[in-house]
Write a protein that holds these residues in place. Structure first.
Motif, short mmCIF file in Angstrom:
data_model
loop_
_atom_site.label_atom_id
_atom_site.label_comp_id
_atom_site.label_asym_id
_atom_site.label_seq_id
_atom_site.Cartn_x
_atom_site.Cartn_y
_atom_site.Cartn_z
N ILE A 254 55.82 -13.50 20.72
CA ILE A 254 55.08 -14.74 20.95
C ILE A 254 53.68 -14.65 20.32
N ALA A 255 53.08 -13.48 20.40
CA ALA A 255 51.79 -13.30 19.73
C ALA A 255 51.92 -13.55 18.23
N LEU A 256 53.03 -13.08 17.66
CA LEU A 256 53.28 -13.30 16.23
C LEU A 256 53.46 -14.78 15.94
N ALA A 257 54.24 -15.46 16.79
CA ALA A 257 54.49 -16.90 16.59
C ALA A 257 53.19 -17.70 16.68
N ILE A 258 52.37 -17.40 17.69
CA ILE A 258 51.08 -18.10 17.83
C ILE A 258 50.16 -17.75 16.66
N GLY A 259 50.24 -16.50 16.21
CA GLY A 259 49.44 -16.10 15.05
C GLY A 259 49.78 -16.92 13.82
N PHE A 260 51.07 -17.17 13.60
CA PHE A 260 51.50 -18.00 12.48
C PHE A 260 50.95 -19.42 12.61
N GLN A 261 50.87 -19.90 13.85
CA GLN A 261 50.33 -21.25 14.06
C GLN A 261 48.82 -21.28 13.85
N ASN A 262 48.15 -20.19 14.21
CA ASN A 262 46.69 -20.15 14.09
C ASN A 262 46.21 -20.08 12.65
N ALA A 263 46.99 -19.45 11.79
CA ALA A 263 46.55 -19.26 10.41
C ALA A 263 46.28 -20.58 9.68
N PRO A 264 47.24 -21.52 9.63
CA PRO A 264 46.92 -22.80 8.98
C PRO A 264 45.84 -23.59 9.69
N GLU A 265 45.76 -23.43 11.03
CA GLU A 265 44.70 -24.10 11.78
C GLU A 265 43.33 -23.59 11.35
N GLY A 266 43.20 -22.27 11.19
CA GLY A 266 41.95 -21.70 10.71
C GLY A 266 41.58 -22.20 9.33
N LEU A 267 42.59 -22.34 8.48
CA LEU A 267 42.36 -22.85 7.13
C LEU A 267 41.82 -24.28 7.17
N LEU A 268 42.41 -25.12 8.02
CA LEU A 268 41.97 -26.52 8.12
C LEU A 268 40.54 -26.62 8.64
N VAL A 269 40.22 -25.80 9.64
CA VAL A 269 38.86 -25.82 10.20
C VAL A 269 37.86 -25.40 9.13
N ALA A 270 38.17 -24.34 8.39
CA ALA A 270 37.26 -23.85 7.36
C ALA A 270 37.07 -24.89 6.26
N LEU A 271 38.15 -25.53 5.85
CA LEU A 271 38.06 -26.57 4.83
C LEU A 271 37.20 -27.73 5.32
N PHE A 272 37.37 -28.09 6.57
CA PHE A 272 36.56 -29.16 7.15
C PHE A 272 35.09 -28.82 7.10
N LEU A 273 34.76 -27.60 7.50
CA LEU A 273 33.35 -27.18 7.53
C LEU A 273 32.74 -27.18 6.13
N ILE A 274 33.53 -26.81 5.14
CA ILE A 274 33.03 -26.82 3.76
C ILE A 274 32.68 -28.24 3.33
N THR A 275 33.49 -29.23 3.77
CA THR A 275 33.18 -30.62 3.43
C THR A 275 31.88 -31.08 4.09
N GLN A 276 31.44 -30.36 5.14
CA GLN A 276 30.19 -30.67 5.81
C GLN A 276 29.01 -29.89 5.20
N LYS A 277 29.22 -29.39 3.99
CA LYS A 277 28.19 -28.69 3.21
C LYS A 277 27.80 -27.34 3.83
N ILE A 278 28.71 -26.74 4.58
CA ILE A 278 28.48 -25.40 5.12
C ILE A 278 28.99 -24.37 4.13
N LYS A 279 28.25 -23.29 3.93
CA LYS A 279 28.64 -22.27 2.97
C LYS A 279 29.99 -21.66 3.34
N LYS A 280 30.69 -21.19 2.31
CA LYS A 280 32.05 -20.69 2.51
C LYS A 280 32.12 -19.57 3.55
#
Length: 244
Positions: free
Chosen positions: A136-162
Motif C-alpha cells: 500500500i505504501a508503494l501504491a500511495i507512492g505511485f499516486q504521490n509522484a504525479p501529484e508532486g509534479l503537478l504541484v511543482a509545475l503550478f508553483l513554477i507558473t507562480q514565478k517561484i524558482k524551480k
C-alpha cells in the motif's frame, strides 16, 4: 515500528520524486506523458484496493459489515474534503498546462488531501498479513509522484524558482508521515479498528481512482493509451502482490 516509519517516509517523499522532474522536464512534459502516468497510477491503486485491502479487511473481521462501513467512511471522507477544499485541476488543453491562481490555498489543499493517504499506509502496516503495508505504501507512492509534479509545475507558473518549487512540493507530502504513524498506532492498539481501517483506505483509494485519476487521464484525447497504461498498472500491482 521501524518498518512503518520507513514505509511512510518513502511513500510521502515520493511526492518529491515526481516534483524532481520539473528541474529537467518542464519544457518537454507532454499531456500524453502525464495522462499515461496518471492512468498507470490508477491501475496500481485499483488493484491494491480490490486485491489487497478489501480481502484483508474481510479476513480480519470475518464479516462484510465492517468492510462495507469502512469503504463508505473512506468515500465520505474524501467527498467532504473534495467539496470543501479546492485542489489542482489541470485545464484539458493540448496547447499547454494552466492552473488556478490561489497559490497558498492550493498548497494547503494538497497537504490536507494527503491526510487520508497517510492513514491508508499506517493502517495497512497494522494488518496481520506480512507485506500489506509495503504494497500500500508503494501504491500511495505511485499516486504521490504525479501529484508532486503537478504541484511543482503550478508553483513554477507562480514565478517561484524551480528548486524552491521542488522543496515546497516535497513538503506537501510530509504530513503523510504523521498521519501514517497515527493510523498505525490507532489500529495497532485498538484491534477492532483494523478491518475498518483497511476498508477505509480502500474506499479512499477507489474514490481517488474513479473521481480524479481516470477522468484526468482521459481529458486530452489519449483515452486508448491511458486505458492500456491503466491495465498495465493493474498487472504490475498483481505481480507485486503475488511476489510478496
Amino acid at each position: 515500528m521501524s518498518e512503518v516509519l520507513v514505509g511512510s517516509v518513502l511513500s510521502a517523499l515520493s511526492t518529491g520524486v515526481g516534483a524532481l522532474l520539473v528541474l529537467f522536464l518542464q519544457n518537454s512534459l507532454t499531456h500524453k506523458f502525464r495522462d499515461t502516468l496518471l492512468a498507470f497510477t490508477a491501475g496500481v491503486m485499483m488493484a491494491a484496493s480490490m486485491l489487497g485491502l478489501i480481502p484483508e479487511s474481510l479476513a480480519a473481521s470475518g464479516s462484510i459489515i465492517p468492510m462495507a462501513v469502512g469503504v463508505l467512511l473512506g468515500v465520505m471522507t474524501l467527498t467532504v474534503l473534495e467539496k470543501n477544499i479546492p485542489h489542482i485541476d489541470l485545464e484539458h488543453s493540448k496547447s499547454g498546462i494552466q492552473f488556478d491562481e490561489k497559490a497558498m490555498l492550493i498548497i494547503a489543499a494538497i497537504t490536507l488531501h494527503n491526510i487520508p493517504e497517510g492513514l491508508s499506509v499506517g493502517v495497512s502496516y497494522a494488518s496481520d498479513t506480512e507485506g500489506t503495508g509495503n504494497l500500500i505504501a508503494l501504491a500511495i507512492g505511485f499516486q504521490n509522484a504525479p501529484e508532486g509534479l503537478l504541484v511543482a509545475l503550478f508553483l513554477i507558473t507562480q514565478k517561484i524558482k524551480k528548486w524552491k518549487a521542488f522543496v515546497i512540493a516535497t513538503l506537501t507530502g510530509a504530513i503523510e508521515i504523521v498521519t501514517s504513524l497515527l493510523g498505525y498506532y490507532l489500529t495497532s492498539y485498538v484491534e477492532f479498528l483494523v478491518p475498518y481501517g483497511l476498508a477505509f483506505a480502500a474506499g479512499a483509494m477507489l474514490f481517488i481512482v474513479y473521481k480524479e485519476l481516470i477522468p484526468e487521464s482521459h481529458g486530452d484525447g489519449h483515452e486508448r493509451t491511458s486505458t492500456y497504461s491503466f491495465i498495465v498498472g493493474i498487472l504490475f500491482m498483481i505481480f507485486l502482490i503475488d511476489l510478496f
